[in-house]
Design an enzyme around this catalytic site. Sequence first.
Site, PDB file in Angstrom:
ATOM      1  N   ASP A 130       7.272  -5.662   9.314  1.00 14.22           N
ATOM      2  CA  ASP A 130       8.211  -5.438  10.409  1.00 14.22           C
ATOM      3  C   ASP A 130       8.371  -6.675  11.287  1.00 14.22           C
ATOM      4  OD1 ASP A 130       5.685  -5.412  11.488  1.00 14.22           O
ATOM      5  OD2 ASP A 130       6.029  -3.708  12.823  1.00 14.22           O
TER       6      ASP A 130
ATOM      7  N   ASP B 192       0.867  -1.177   0.000  1.00 12.74           N
ATOM      8  CA  ASP B 192       0.000   0.000   0.000  1.00 12.74           C
ATOM      9  C   ASP B 192       0.908   1.232   0.000  1.00 12.74           C
ATOM     10  OD1 ASP B 192      -2.294   1.498   0.089  1.00 12.74           O
ATOM     11  OD2 ASP B 192      -2.905   0.898   2.098  1.00 12.74           O
TER      12      ASP B 192
ATOM     13  N   ASP C  27      -8.167  -5.641  13.744  1.00 22.63           N
ATOM     14  CA  ASP C  27      -7.726  -6.660  14.699  1.00 22.63           C
ATOM     15  C   ASP C  27      -8.612  -6.695  15.944  1.00 22.63           C
ATOM     16  OD1 ASP C  27      -6.744  -4.131  15.247  1.00 22.63           O
ATOM     17  OD2 ASP C  27      -4.784  -4.813  15.933  1.00 22.63           O
TER      18      ASP C  27
END
Length: 440
Positions: free
Chosen positions: A206, A137, A284
Amino acid sequence: MLRKRGSLILCGTFLFITWNAILVLLLWGRPPPSQPGEPGREHSEVGEKPTNDMGDVLRIPDTFEAELEMQKKILLQIKNLLLDPSNRNGPKVVAPRQPVIPILVIACNRVTVRRCLDKLLELRPSAELFPIIVSQDCGHAETAEVIRSYGTQVTHLKQPDLSDIAVQPAHKKFQGYYKISRHYRWALNQVFKTLSHSSVVIVEDDLEVAPDFFEYFQALLPLLKSDPNLWCVSAWNDNGRDGYVDPGKANLLYRTDFFPGLGWMLLSEVWEELEPKWPASFWDDWMRQPEQRRNRACIRPEISRTLTFGRKGVSLGQFYDKYLRYIKLNTEFVPFTKLDLSYLKEETYREDFKKDVYSAPVVTYEDVKQGQLKGPGPFRLQYSSKDSFKMLAKNLGVMDDLKSGVPRTGYRGVVSFISRGKRIYLAPPPGWTQYDTTWS
């Protein structure tokens, strides 16, 4: 190679069946030999020589023998295709094909995605079984160039919609969360609907993975598929900091009612259920709501198989400095595919877990905190309210937040961790039945 071999097998089988069909038709069409005393069959018509019926009879066994030899050759060819010809010590049956599990890397504007991809490529046991798909993105040129540098080792997808999302004024500071949710939806649709995969492991740019990361998910895919009371497998332990896990139990796995994320496997049928109602933001936490979880659990490890190295992000380092940077990444390869994981099946696990927790002696917070526990453990530390849970968790150094009433890593309200070398179960009273969604 496997596809080519499968085509040859089908062709060989087709030829074998066709040959037998032709043989049957020929035998049916052959005039039957004359029988003694049968009218009109003792001799041929006037002026012709008598037929040699005995010769026809004698030739039938020869014909059958020739046809049987031909069928034997065809069968041998089919057999050879089913066997591994590269084994010089004798034929070896080819193992059933392993399922393909793509790894979806969610990327944006971190050039440090290289660290994530380098480790995935270094540890990946098979490019065919674990294709790596990077969905980017943000349109960040430097990050795109890093991803492109891997060439055909990865598939590089680009989210086409980079526009801002209209949000309420109070949510303007959460624009990043809205874009992440939109990206997840698009990327998962690419994996499941465009590329037609049946499962996926999702990591973010990450994350660094452990040596047995691929082994872990490969071993747990059959359990995820067969147990309707599971809906994900996660590589993450929210309380997995060094000193809070048992370093000698790298093979220990749990069921948890809390959705962990941070390296997790999802099936296409679960995505079909979630995608139509996918949230605009905070995906989430949305996953942790009872409407989505539906009393299903995830599998998580004692020692994490992922480690996050990205302090800066949309959450602005929340939890990172206090918890995430200290998560212990597993360094020992555990051959999960060779282990018996049947203890994780719901009925077996639930009963064994309850017995283990509620047969443990009850101890006080002071005994745990001061390291005065006697015996090998485990020990049970009981809480009775939201406030008592949060106080005990915070003071003992485990994560104290709850989502829809579920504590991080919790299973049936129980949080398991190590304190001063002893196993502690932070648990509700016996007879627990359900989570209280007001505990949030």
